[in-house]
Design an enzyme around this catalytic site. Structure first.
Site, PDB file in Angstrom:
ATOM      1  N   ALA A 120       0.859  -1.176   0.000  1.00 29.63           N
ATOM      2  CA  ALA A 120       0.000   0.000   0.000  1.00 29.63           C
ATOM      3  C   ALA A 120       0.899   1.230   0.000  1.00 29.63           C
ATOM      4  O   ALA A 120       2.076   1.150   0.369  1.00 29.63           O
ATOM      5  CB  ALA A 120      -0.894  -0.021   1.232  1.00 29.63           C
ATOM      6  N   GLY A 175       0.663  -4.894   0.955  1.00 30.06           N
ATOM      7  CA  GLY A 175      -0.572  -4.935   0.175  1.00 30.06           C
ATOM      8  C   GLY A 175      -0.386  -5.588  -1.191  1.00 30.06           C
ATOM      9  O   GLY A 175      -1.335  -6.131  -1.754  1.00 30.06           O
ATOM     10  N   GLU A 210      -0.736  -9.126  -0.497  1.00 30.01           N
ATOM     11  CA  GLU A 210      -2.156  -9.358  -0.162  1.00 30.01           C
ATOM     12  C   GLU A 210      -3.008  -9.363  -1.424  1.00 30.01           C
ATOM     13  O   GLU A 210      -3.944 -10.154  -1.556  1.00 30.01           O
ATOM     14  CB  GLU A 210      -2.633  -8.291   0.828  1.00 30.01           C
ATOM     15  CG  GLU A 210      -1.979  -8.484   2.192  1.00 30.01           C
ATOM     16  CD  GLU A 210      -2.267  -7.359   3.171  1.00 30.01           C
ATOM     17  OE1 GLU A 210      -2.067  -6.180   2.796  1.00 30.01           O
ATOM     18  OE2 GLU A 210      -2.685  -7.635   4.295  1.00 30.01           O
ATOM     19  N   GLU A 239       4.904  -5.029   7.062  1.00 37.94           N
ATOM     20  CA  GLU A 239       4.174  -3.993   7.798  1.00 37.94           C
ATOM     21  C   GLU A 239       4.699  -3.793   9.213  1.00 37.94           C
ATOM     22  O   GLU A 239       4.649  -2.688   9.756  1.00 37.94           O
ATOM     23  CB  GLU A 239       2.674  -4.332   7.851  1.00 37.94           C
ATOM     24  CG  GLU A 239       1.950  -4.204   6.515  1.00 37.94           C
ATOM     25  CD  GLU A 239       1.972  -5.482   5.689  1.00 37.94           C
ATOM     26  OE1 GLU A 239       2.823  -6.371   5.951  1.00 37.94           O
ATOM     27  OE2 GLU A 239       1.153  -5.585   4.756  1.00 37.94           O
TER      28      GLU A 239
END
Ligand code: CO8
Length: 261
Positions: A69, A112, A115, A135
């Site tokens: 992200a 992300g 993910e 993260e």
């Protein structure tokens, strides 16, 4: 239109009935900001509605599938803002795609990015790909499915190690652990994933959709419920023309001509 480069590029190959969706934010290693996710979900949904296309591939570039992200976008977020915009909820749009979607991963596949790859149906990795959930190094945890999908994909102990240390694994290790389904030379990742997609695209579209739904049910349901669900989908497919065609073609020793009906 602003005249800016789109953040997601789509190439359709109607002959093979497949489409390639490319994340296109190379200078930020395809960091997934809200706009990238919007464009990605729009593109996937449009292809999901497109009868000429039967299987999709999502890729990045040779340096990164996606490095996570967008940290700059998230850095100053407040919990209330995150709740209000509920950005992560739109990731559910990815898992509602009914056609098979292959992730073709080269380079970094982090946070992300990983993910996202795991939310697709299977992963083809280049030899140099690196998968991780870093993260923890940012003072947070995976928030778009990482703690759940990684654990289901590779088991608790290895998922814990990856999530608690933030250390990435290479493509061979990802293959050994079952996170990815195949590893190919870096320069062939997209070609290989597209060939795989083209092979899948020759199958009966409704059966592909039901097969995807049934496999995904393994994550959601008890074994008893999932077996009953599988059986209902199996019976339902006998209402399709493609089931009649597929079995007639076998008996007549000819290739089937599936129509998606
Ligand atoms: N977000 C924003 N920008 C990024 C990101 C990112 N995740 N990753 C890389 N970039 C940018 C860099 O800032 C840099 O920009 P600039 O040139 O302007 O400085 C450019 O991309 C190139 O990156 P590097 O110079 O760092 O390239 P290196 O080859 O030296 O390093 C790495 C590559 C190792 C991949 C490094 O960039 C890195 O560690 N990136 C961050 C990885 C990371 O921590 N990802 C997890 C992010 S958090 C997350 O994904 C939570 C998901 C929860 C869902 C939330 C939805 C809203």
């Amino acid at each position: 239109m602003t005249g800016e480069e789109p953040l997601v590029l789509v190439e359709r190959d109607e002959r093979r009935r497949v489409a390639l969706v490319r994340l296109n934010r190379p200078r930020q290693l395809n960091a997934l900001n809200g706009e990238v996710m919007d464009q990605l979900c729009d593109a996937l949904e449009a292809l999901d509605r497109d009868d000429a296309i039967r299987c999709l591939v999502v890729t990045g570039n040779e340096r990164a599938f996606a490095a996570g992200a967008d940290i700059a976008e998230m850095a100053n977020a407040t919990p209330i803002e995150l709740l209000r915009t509920n950005r992560i909820a739109q990731w559910d749009r990815v898992r509602r795609i009914s056609k098979p979607v292959i992730a073709a991963v080269s380079g970094w596949c982090l946070g992300g990015g990983n993910e996202l790859a795991m939310a697709l149906d299977l992963i083809v990795a280049g030899e140099g790909a690196r998968f991780g959930q870093p993260e923890i190094n940012l003072g947070v945890i995976p928030g778009a499915g990482g703690t759940q999908r990684l654990t289901r994909a590779i088991g608790k102990s290895r998922a814990m190690e990856m999530i608690l240390t933030g250390e990435p694994i290479d493509a061979r290790e990802a293959l050994r652990l079952g996170l990815v389904s195949r590893v190919v030379p870096d320069e062939l990742v997209v070609e290989d994933a597209m060939a795989l997609a083209a092979s899948i695209a020759t199958k009966a579209p409704l059966a592909l959709r039901m097969a995807k739904e049934a496999v995904n049910a393994a994550y959601e349901m008890s074994l008893t419920d999932a077996l009953a669900h599988e059986r209902r989908l199996f019976y339902l497919l006998f209402a399709s023309e493609d089931q009649k065609e597929g079995m007639a073609a076998f008996v007549e020793k000819r290739p089937p001509d599936f129509k998606g009906r």
